[in-house]
Design a protein around this motif. Structure first.
Motif, PDB file in Angstrom:
ATOM      1  N   ALA A 345      44.693  17.430 -15.653  1.00 57.54           N
ATOM      2  CA  ALA A 345      44.048  16.120 -15.555  1.00 57.54           C
ATOM      3  C   ALA A 345      42.571  16.211 -15.922  1.00 57.54           C
ATOM      4  O   ALA A 345      42.036  15.354 -16.631  1.00 57.54           O
ATOM      5  N   LYS A 346      41.908  17.259 -15.454  1.00 56.26           N
ATOM      6  CA  LYS A 346      40.479  17.435 -15.746  1.00 56.26           C
ATOM      7  C   LYS A 346      40.248  17.631 -17.241  1.00 56.26           C
ATOM      8  O   LYS A 346      39.308  17.068 -17.817  1.00 56.26           O
ATOM      9  N   ILE A 347      41.105  18.421 -17.889  1.00 54.39           N
ATOM     10  CA  ILE A 347      40.973  18.638 -19.331  1.00 54.39           C
ATOM     11  C   ILE A 347      41.151  17.322 -20.084  1.00 54.39           C
ATOM     12  O   ILE A 347      40.379  16.991 -20.992  1.00 54.39           O
ATOM     13  N   LEU A 348      42.166  16.547 -19.709  1.00 53.69           N
ATOM     14  CA  LEU A 348      42.425  15.278 -20.390  1.00 53.69           C
ATOM     15  C   LEU A 348      41.254  14.315 -20.223  1.00 53.69           C
ATOM     16  O   LEU A 348      40.811  13.680 -21.185  1.00 53.69           O
ATOM     17  N   VAL A 349      40.742  14.199 -19.004  1.00 54.45           N
ATOM     18  CA  VAL A 349      39.670  13.239 -18.733  1.00 54.45           C
ATOM     19  C   VAL A 349      38.360  13.668 -19.386  1.00 54.45           C
ATOM     20  O   VAL A 349      37.686  12.863 -20.045  1.00 54.45           O
ATOM     21  N   GLU A 350      37.984  14.933 -19.234  1.00 55.99           N
ATOM     22  CA  GLU A 350      36.649  15.364 -19.645  1.00 55.99           C
ATOM     23  C   GLU A 350      36.568  15.794 -21.107  1.00 55.99           C
ATOM     24  O   GLU A 350      35.562  15.541 -21.767  1.00 55.99           O
ATOM     25  N   HIS A 352      39.021  15.076 -23.593  1.00 58.30           N
ATOM     26  CA  HIS A 352      39.650  14.162 -24.543  1.00 58.30           C
ATOM     27  C   HIS A 352      39.211  12.707 -24.357  1.00 58.30           C
ATOM     28  O   HIS A 352      39.166  11.953 -25.320  1.00 58.30           O
ATOM     29  N   MET A 353      38.896  12.315 -23.125  1.00 66.90           N
ATOM     30  CA  MET A 353      38.534  10.921 -22.861  1.00 66.90           C
ATOM     31  C   MET A 353      37.047  10.753 -22.579  1.00 66.90           C
ATOM     32  O   MET A 353      36.576   9.651 -22.317  1.00 66.90           O
ATOM     33  N   MET A 354      36.295  11.846 -22.617  1.00 68.59           N
ATOM     34  CA  MET A 354      34.833  11.837 -22.479  1.00 68.59           C
ATOM     35  C   MET A 354      34.359  11.235 -21.154  1.00 68.59           C
ATOM     36  O   MET A 354      33.294  10.624 -21.077  1.00 68.59           O
ATOM     37  N   GLY A 355      35.162  11.412 -20.108  1.00 68.35           N
ATOM     38  CA  GLY A 355      34.775  10.932 -18.787  1.00 68.35           C
ATOM     39  C   GLY A 355      34.656  12.090 -17.815  1.00 68.35           C
ATOM     40  O   GLY A 355      34.411  13.230 -18.213  1.00 68.35           O
ATOM     41  N   TYR A 356      34.811  11.801 -16.538  1.00 72.90           N
ATOM     42  CA  TYR A 356      34.852  12.884 -15.557  1.00 72.90           C
ATOM     43  C   TYR A 356      35.722  12.464 -14.377  1.00 72.90           C
ATOM     44  O   TYR A 356      36.013  11.280 -14.176  1.00 72.90           O
ATOM     45  N   ILE A 357      36.156  13.454 -13.617  1.00 67.44           N
ATOM     46  CA  ILE A 357      37.043  13.226 -12.482  1.00 67.44           C
ATOM     47  C   ILE A 357      36.487  13.967 -11.280  1.00 67.44           C
ATOM     48  O   ILE A 357      35.970  15.082 -11.409  1.00 67.44           O
ATOM     49  N   ASP A 358      36.566  13.335 -10.114  1.00 64.35           N
ATOM     50  CA  ASP A 358      35.993  13.927  -8.907  1.00 64.35           C
ATOM     51  C   ASP A 358      36.906  13.612  -7.724  1.00 64.35           C
ATOM     52  O   ASP A 358      37.586  12.577  -7.708  1.00 64.35           O
ATOM     53  N   ILE A 359      36.911  14.501  -6.739  1.00 63.50           N
ATOM     54  CA  ILE A 359      37.733  14.321  -5.541  1.00 63.50           C
ATOM     55  C   ILE A 359      36.866  14.560  -4.315  1.00 63.50           C
ATOM     56  O   ILE A 359      36.059  15.495  -4.287  1.00 63.50           O
ATOM     57  N   LYS A 360      37.032  13.712  -3.308  1.00 63.07           N
ATOM     58  CA  LYS A 360      36.276  13.891  -2.064  1.00 63.07           C
ATOM     59  C   LYS A 360      37.115  13.416  -0.883  1.00 63.07           C
ATOM     60  O   LYS A 360      38.021  12.587  -1.030  1.00 63.07           O
TER      61      LYS A 360
END
Length: 378
Positions: A345-350, A352-360
């Protein structure tokens, strides 16, 4: 005993203006590379680079070519690729030119006259880094394929939940048919009724397969899909599975977030990973005091699209956060998880989709935030 020689690297591009040093450099390069391209002008070097850039693994250049510095050539290369290593030769290099070379991410510099051992060591160091990058890329491909296989397993699990009740209905029809046959009470009307109901169920099952195929079809192409359609497909996909585990799923939109989104297939895969993790956290939660809930909020802010996915399952231990996106790291039992979902998921978001993902952690569970630039949202 035979020794296995290491295969040579592919191609090196050598831009030179020093006939004296050419012999030394060429000899070293021929020992390490299958193909050596030697050129004396920037224009010619650019032509060769454009033609063979997929196989060129190293560029070596004199910083001065025909009384001109070659930084224009290096900048042209860097506009295309930041990864190809570059070594420069020179003598009495001006400080300003050295700073420009550093800014262009030069990987090494050798003073003239060229020393064979010094140059060979610099090249070997660069080639060792190339080997490590190749190994990492290969490992990424392997883990990515494993993660895709795990996604397929999840899809099949959800299909099973959708199919369970219709198949039970067919089974019940067969039992009734058999009972009437044994009692010799079977009529043509009974047979036609069973055929009609069975055909209806089969049509429904076929529709489920088509819906799942359309929802998670494999594609590398970016497609434009409205967000509410994307989440509608996701809800249809999960509703039976989550209901089976007594889990509610809800989606809330802000009006300005209802845009068309590119990379919809990638986003579906990311959402699937996160929702599956939330489901597992709720199922395995100890001391449940309320119904399971997955709550998704979609909104736009400061040029970004936010997708916040909350669940009231188990939280994540603090010491696990540093590794949560690492490959093969899982918070589940080894028999239940592979540790590849969030990594993928992190590879796809960051990447390929130029975004970022975070969990808290939140008060009663976990929040996973997916943030995408609005310039990718239409």
């Amino acid at each position: 005993m035979k020794t296995i020689e290491k295969s040579l690297y592919q191609t090196v591009l050598y831009l030179q203006s020093d006939p004296k040093g050419k012999k030394i450099v060429s000899k070293i390069l021929k020992e390490k590379f299958e193909n050596l391209i030697v050129t004396k002008s920037e224009d010619e070097a650019i032509v060769y680079f454009q033609k063979y850039q997929n196989s060129i693994e190293l560029i070596i250049a004199d910083i001065y070519i025909s009384s001109k510095h070659c930084l224009h050539f290096i900048k042209t290369i860097r506009d295309v690729s930041c990864d190809i290593p570059i070594i420069l030769f020179g003598e009495l290099i001006e400080y300003s030119q050295l700073i420009k070379a550093i800014d262009l991410n030069i990987n090494g510099f050798c003073e003239k006259p060229i020393k064979k051992d010094e140059l060979s060591k610099k090249i070997d160091k660069i080639l060792k880094c190339l080997d490590l990058k190749k190994e990492q890329r290969q490992q990424d491909i392997i883990t990515f394929e494993q993660s895709k296989l795990n996604t397929m397993v999840e899809v099949m699990s959800n299909i099973a939940h959708h199919w369970r009740q219709p198949l039970n209905s067919i089974g019940s029809l067969m039992v009734k048919l058999e009972a009437k046959t044994d009692e010799k009470q079977l009529t043509d009307e009974d047979i036609y009724d069973v055929i009609e109901k069975t055909n209806s169920i089969i049509t429904y099952l076929s529709t489920i397969i088509n819906d799942f195929r359309n929802c998670f079809k494999a594609t590398n192409h970016s497609t434009d899909v409205e967000l509410h359609e994307l989440f509608g497909a996701m809800l249809s996909f999960y509703i039976a599975d989550l209901s089976y585990y007594d889990i509610d799923i809800k989606v809330h939109y802000e009006e300005q977030s209802l845009k068309n989104i590119r990379y919809s297939e990638m986003l579906k895969q990311v959402l699937m990973v996160v929702i599956n993790n939330s489901k597992e956290a709720i199922i395995t939660k100890v001391n449940k005091t309320s119904k399971g809930l997955i709550d998704i909020n979609v909104y736009a802010q400061d040029g970004m699209l936010y997708i916040d996915i909350y669940d009231n399952g188990n939280g994540i231990e603090d010491e696990m956060f540093e590794k949560i996106f690492d490959p093969y790291f899982t918070t589940k039992f080894k028999s239940q998880g592979t540790g590849l979902g969030l990594y993928r998921a992190k590879i796809l978001v960051e990447k390929h989709m130029m975004g970022y993902i975070d969990i808290k952690n939140i008060a009663d569970g976990v929040c996973c935030s997916i943030v995408l630039p609005l310039n990718e949202i239409r």
